[in-house]
Design a protein around this motif. Structure first.
Motif, mmCIF file in Angstrom:
data_model
loop_
_atom_site.group_PDB
_atom_site.id
_atom_site.type_symbol
_atom_site.label_atom_id
_atom_site.label_comp_id
_atom_site.label_asym_id
_atom_site.label_seq_id
_atom_site.Cartn_x
_atom_site.Cartn_y
_atom_site.Cartn_z
ATOM 1 N N GLU A 19 0.902 -1.138 0.135
ATOM 2 C CA GLU A 19 0.144 0.047 0.103
ATOM 3 C C GLU A 19 0.837 1.128 -0.264
ATOM 4 O OE1 GLU A 19 -3.390 2.078 2.867
ATOM 5 O OE2 GLU A 19 -3.100 -0.131 2.963
ATOM 6 N N TYR A 20 0.727 2.070 -0.784
ATOM 7 C CA TYR A 20 1.551 3.257 -1.105
ATOM 8 C C TYR A 20 1.154 4.366 0.039
ATOM 9 C CZ TYR A 20 4.026 7.053 -3.371
ATOM 10 O OH TYR A 20 4.973 8.025 -3.538
ATOM 11 N N PRO A 21 2.007 4.600 0.709
ATOM 12 C CA PRO A 21 1.718 5.442 1.977
ATOM 13 C C PRO A 21 1.201 6.807 1.777
ATOM 14 C CG PRO A 21 4.128 5.268 1.894
ATOM 15 C CD PRO A 21 3.503 4.573 0.758
ATOM 16 N N ILE A 22 1.444 7.528 0.530
ATOM 17 C CA ILE A 22 1.021 8.914 0.779
ATOM 18 C C ILE A 22 -0.134 9.069 -0.320
ATOM 19 C CG2 ILE A 22 1.921 11.109 -0.236
ATOM 20 C CD1 ILE A 22 4.541 10.644 0.421
ATOM 21 N N GLN A 23 -1.123 9.542 0.168
ATOM 22 C CA GLN A 23 -2.486 9.808 -0.310
ATOM 23 C C GLN A 23 -2.568 10.851 -0.766
ATOM 24 O OE1 GLN A 23 -5.812 9.041 2.158
ATOM 25 N NE2 GLN A 23 -4.832 7.376 3.332
ATOM 26 N N LEU A 24 -3.818 11.298 -2.063
ATOM 27 C CA LEU A 24 -3.773 12.576 -2.468
ATOM 28 C C LEU A 24 -4.163 13.604 -1.665
ATOM 29 C CD1 LEU A 24 -3.152 10.734 -4.759
ATOM 30 C CD2 LEU A 24 -4.991 11.684 -6.167
ATOM 31 N N LYS A 25 -4.639 13.397 -0.355
ATOM 32 C CA LYS A 25 -4.945 14.347 0.515
ATOM 33 C C LYS A 25 -4.642 14.118 1.991
ATOM 34 C CE LYS A 25 -9.852 12.638 0.761
ATOM 35 N NZ LYS A 25 -11.036 13.100 0.717
ATOM 36 N N ASP A 26 -4.859 14.992 2.896
ATOM 37 C CA ASP A 26 -4.914 14.669 4.226
ATOM 38 C C ASP A 26 -3.689 14.203 4.691
ATOM 39 O OD1 ASP A 26 -7.457 16.048 4.597
ATOM 40 O OD2 ASP A 26 -8.471 14.164 4.774
ATOM 41 N N HIS A 27 -2.462 15.026 4.962
ATOM 42 C CA HIS A 27 -1.403 14.502 5.428
ATOM 43 C C HIS A 27 -0.849 15.748 6.300
ATOM 44 C CE1 HIS A 27 -1.147 10.588 3.698
ATOM 45 N NE2 HIS A 27 -1.263 11.390 2.488
ATOM 46 N N GLY A 28 -0.328 15.211 7.432
ATOM 47 C CA GLY A 28 0.459 16.169 8.189
ATOM 48 C C GLY A 28 1.960 16.177 7.905
ATOM 49 N N VAL A 29 2.541 17.260 8.469
ATOM 50 C CA VAL A 29 3.912 17.471 7.913
ATOM 51 C C VAL A 29 4.843 16.543 8.370
ATOM 52 C CG1 VAL A 29 4.657 19.485 9.096
ATOM 53 C CG2 VAL A 29 5.564 19.399 7.100
ATOM 54 N N GLY A 30 4.575 16.241 9.631
ATOM 55 C CA GLY A 30 5.491 15.391 10.164
ATOM 56 C C GLY A 30 5.668 14.006 9.632
ATOM 57 N N PHE A 31 4.459 13.398 9.069
ATOM 58 C CA PHE A 31 4.413 12.034 8.380
ATOM 59 C C PHE A 31 4.886 12.380 6.955
ATOM 60 C CE2 PHE A 31 2.058 9.804 5.243
ATOM 61 C CZ PHE A 31 2.154 8.685 5.652
ATOM 62 N N LEU A 32 4.867 13.415 6.294
ATOM 63 C CA LEU A 32 5.331 13.612 4.973
ATOM 64 C C LEU A 32 6.888 13.700 5.004
ATOM 65 C CD1 LEU A 32 2.682 16.185 3.623
ATOM 66 C CD2 LEU A 32 3.233 13.929 2.619
ATOM 67 N N SER A 33 7.485 14.097 6.023
ATOM 68 C CA SER A 33 8.775 14.495 6.287
ATOM 69 C C SER A 33 9.458 13.143 6.312
ATOM 70 C CB SER A 33 9.023 15.315 7.427
ATOM 71 O OG SER A 33 8.656 16.585 7.099
ATOM 72 N N LYS A 34 8.552 12.207 7.032
ATOM 73 C CA LYS A 34 9.183 10.674 7.212
ATOM 74 C C LYS A 34 9.355 10.167 6.080
ATOM 75 C CE LYS A 34 7.690 6.747 9.525
ATOM 76 N NZ LYS A 34 6.506 6.013 10.385
ATOM 77 N N TYR A 35 8.386 10.405 5.147
ATOM 78 C CA TYR A 35 8.529 9.694 3.570
ATOM 79 C C TYR A 35 8.862 10.732 2.429
ATOM 80 C CZ TYR A 35 5.949 5.768 5.478
ATOM 81 O OH TYR A 35 5.731 4.733 6.163
ATOM 82 N N ARG A 36 9.756 11.835 2.810
ATOM 83 C CA ARG A 36 10.206 12.683 1.970
ATOM 84 C C ARG A 36 10.596 12.141 0.562
ATOM 85 N NH1 ARG A 36 9.643 17.786 0.291
ATOM 86 N NH2 ARG A 36 11.531 18.821 -0.421
ATOM 87 N N HIS A 37 11.510 10.884 0.703
ATOM 88 C CA HIS A 37 11.863 10.256 -0.353
ATOM 89 C C HIS A 37 10.635 9.968 -1.595
ATOM 90 C CE1 HIS A 37 11.038 7.380 2.425
ATOM 91 N NE2 HIS A 37 10.681 6.462 1.632
ATOM 92 N N LEU A 38 9.436 9.897 -0.862
ATOM 93 C CA LEU A 38 8.361 9.790 -1.914
ATOM 94 C C LEU A 38 7.671 11.107 -2.147
ATOM 95 C CD1 LEU A 38 7.169 6.244 -0.228
ATOM 96 C CD2 LEU A 38 8.538 6.640 -2.373
ATOM 97 N N TRP A 39 7.562 11.881 -0.927
ATOM 98 C CA TRP A 39 6.921 12.905 -1.008
ATOM 99 C C TRP A 39 7.051 13.704 -2.071
ATOM 100 C CZ3 TRP A 39 7.520 17.627 3.059
ATOM 101 C CH2 TRP A 39 6.541 18.361 2.858
ATOM 102 N N ILE A 40 8.390 13.755 -2.562
ATOM 103 C CA ILE A 40 8.902 14.635 -3.635
ATOM 104 C C ILE A 40 8.314 14.224 -5.063
ATOM 105 C CG2 ILE A 40 11.140 15.201 -2.562
ATOM 106 C CD1 ILE A 40 12.511 12.953 -4.044
ATOM 107 N N ARG A 41 7.472 13.214 -5.084
ATOM 108 C CA ARG A 41 6.881 12.626 -6.288
ATOM 109 C C ARG A 41 5.569 13.587 -6.645
ATOM 110 N NH1 ARG A 41 7.583 6.132 -6.456
ATOM 111 N NH2 ARG A 41 9.798 6.118 -5.937
ATOM 112 N N THR A 42 5.056 14.301 -5.590
ATOM 113 C CA THR A 42 3.727 14.857 -5.656
ATOM 114 C C THR A 42 3.857 16.238 -6.501
ATOM 115 O OG1 THR A 42 4.053 16.144 -3.718
ATOM 116 C CG2 THR A 42 2.991 14.027 -3.375
#
Length: 431
Positions: free
Chosen positions: A102-125
RNA sequence: UCCUCGAUAGCUCAAUGGUAGAGCGGUUGGCUGUUAACCAAUAGGUUGGGGGUUCGAGUCCCUCUCGGGGAGCCA
């Protein structure tokens, strides 16, 4: 079959091409799939019709999860129903890698702490991609401006023995048994370079171990530091202004799509024009006191003060003639007002605050040595720097611009951690 | 370093000291133009760790860890 990227979709209308990309999102509607595909250069909607691709391919694509990698072949068409204006009618599909987790990053509703943890995937948005594209444009325009104005790239060392601004905020490391530091400024080396090559600059990472937790701070950030021989503080400010205007112009020219993605108020950037107001520190105090800030000589300009200043001018503002006590040892004392130094800070508007700090450097041998001692530093470690005043000292000036702060201003985002691929903050060194 | 807020499902958040909930995401099914689609079903929990108060704690207290925001300092 031609080489194709999504960024060039408008050049390939009515042509068959292959997109090598990743699945960003899938919507299904019975026997039609709408697949949003990204390929690193952009996003496009691909339409997959069951009757055209066959049962097996259709089912394969239907069950792909987010970020599966695919190669879609089909015809590019203009279509107003597509969010990007273009879409592909898929005729062939090849799955390069079907994601099973399951891909961790959805198209909405994330906190910055969570996104920072997945920065390597966050940069795809889309938003992160836009910010990083603008950062790249900022860096490239800095280099182009300087190279076109007689500056030579002259890289300062990252590992240093002497510290420009005291020893409180340095990362230390063991250098074969000797204490060394990660550079917190390349400036002193640039001064040596300016005496050799006249106009020089370095552009690279700098490190500050300050335990700062604000939207304007990172422990590792990038800075461009130009240095100019035979140059006074006024000429330096001209260069700073020219550089700032050039970066804005380039970002507006080359990053329109990205600015729109970020919903940047472009008019605010277009409104920036020459000349930037130059205001003495003393007059800034008066201005702040009109806003009940109760400032007296020697007080620092704080974040709140910067907001008041930028609201007052609505343009970048140079603050000049700072009291010498608040500034580092290398700044040259003003002859007109010995209470002050020949330094300037450039405040960006819209609450972004300081993006450049600069000064004319102390070129008098005796004054420099006594200032080094006054700052509690050991002149022996600075002997090479002092030599620059012993052998052919000339008036010279330079400045440092924060790449991330500049980028944050261009993007209109409120925290600089998103303006660098992998931000280093006080609590985070992963990923 | 200091101040402040917080930690409950993969994510975003609910839950008077009294039965652990929703939306999104996942899975399965439906739908030939969706726009962060929609509809139906379904799985998913040691409520951050440790201790305490209480008949009873997600909820109150102490402590630790981690995170958000801010201050100082700076680019």
């Amino acid at each position: 079959m031609k080489q194709f990227t999504i960024s060039k979709a408008n050049e390939y209308l009515q042509q068959d091409v292959t997109i090598n990309g990743w699945v960003y999102n899938i919507r299904t509607s019975g026997k039609i799939l709408f697949v949003i595909v990204r390929d690193g250069t952009g996003f496009i909607q691909c339409v997959v019709v069951k009757s055209q691709v066959g049962e097996e391919t259709f089912e394969n694509i239907k069950h792909l999860s987010q970020e599966s990698s695919i190669a879609f072949t089909g015809c590019i068409k203009e279509d107003q129903r597509s969010p990007w204006g273009y879409e592909m009618e898929v005729t062939e599909a090849r799955v390069v890698h079907a994601v099973t987790e399951e891909y961790p990053i959805q198209l909405k509703d994330h906190g910055v702490g969570f996104l920072s943890k997945y920065r390597h995937l966050w940069i795809r948005t889309p938003s992160q991609r836009a910010i990083l594209m603008i950062r790249a444009e900022v860096v490239q325009s800095i280099r182009d401006f300087l190279n076109n104005n007689g500056f030579v790239n002259f890289d300062s060392p990252i590992i240093t023995g002497s510290a420009p601004e005291g020893t409180t905020s340095l990362f230390t490391l063991d250098y074969f048994g000797e204490q060394a530091y990660l550079s917190q400024s390349g400036q002193l080396y640039q001064e040596a370079g300016a005496m050799a090559l006249r106009r020089v600059y370095c552009l690279g990472p700098t490190f500050r171990a300050e335990k700062s937790k604000t939207r304007r701070h990172l422990t590792e950030f990038w800075m461009v530091e130009p240095e100019m021989a035979y140059c006074d503080v006024k000429e330096s400010m001209q260069i700073q202004e020219g550089l700032t205007l050039y970066i804005i112009k380039r970002v507006l020219e080359h990053c329109k799509k990205e600015l729109i993605t970020l919903e940047r108020d472009i008019q605010k950037l277009e409104a920036v024009q020459s000349p930037f107001p130059r205001v003495a520190y003393e007059d800034i105090l008066s201005l702040l006191n009109k806003h009940d800030r109760d400032k007296k000589w020697g007080d620092d300009i704080t974040g709140l003060d910067e907001t008041i200043i930028s609201n007052e001018y609505d343009q970048p503002v140079f603050i000049t003639n700072f009291p010498k006590e608040s500034k580092p040892f290398y700044m040259k004392e003003s002859q007109d007002d010995p209470r002050t130094v020949l330094g300037s800070d450039l405040m960006a508007p819209e609450g972004y605050g300081e993006i450049i700090g600069g000064s004319q450097r102390e070129d008098d041998l005796e004054k420099l040595v006594s200032k080094i001692q006054l700052a509690g530093l050991n002149p022996e470690t600075y002997q090479w720097y002092i030599d620059l005043r012993t052998f052919g000292s000339v008036p010279h000036s330079g400045f440092g611009m924060g790449v991330e702060r500049m980028t944050a201003w261009m993007c209109g985002i409120d925290h600089i951690r998103e303006t660098i691929p992998f931000p280093r903050t006080i609590e985070r060194i992963y990923p």
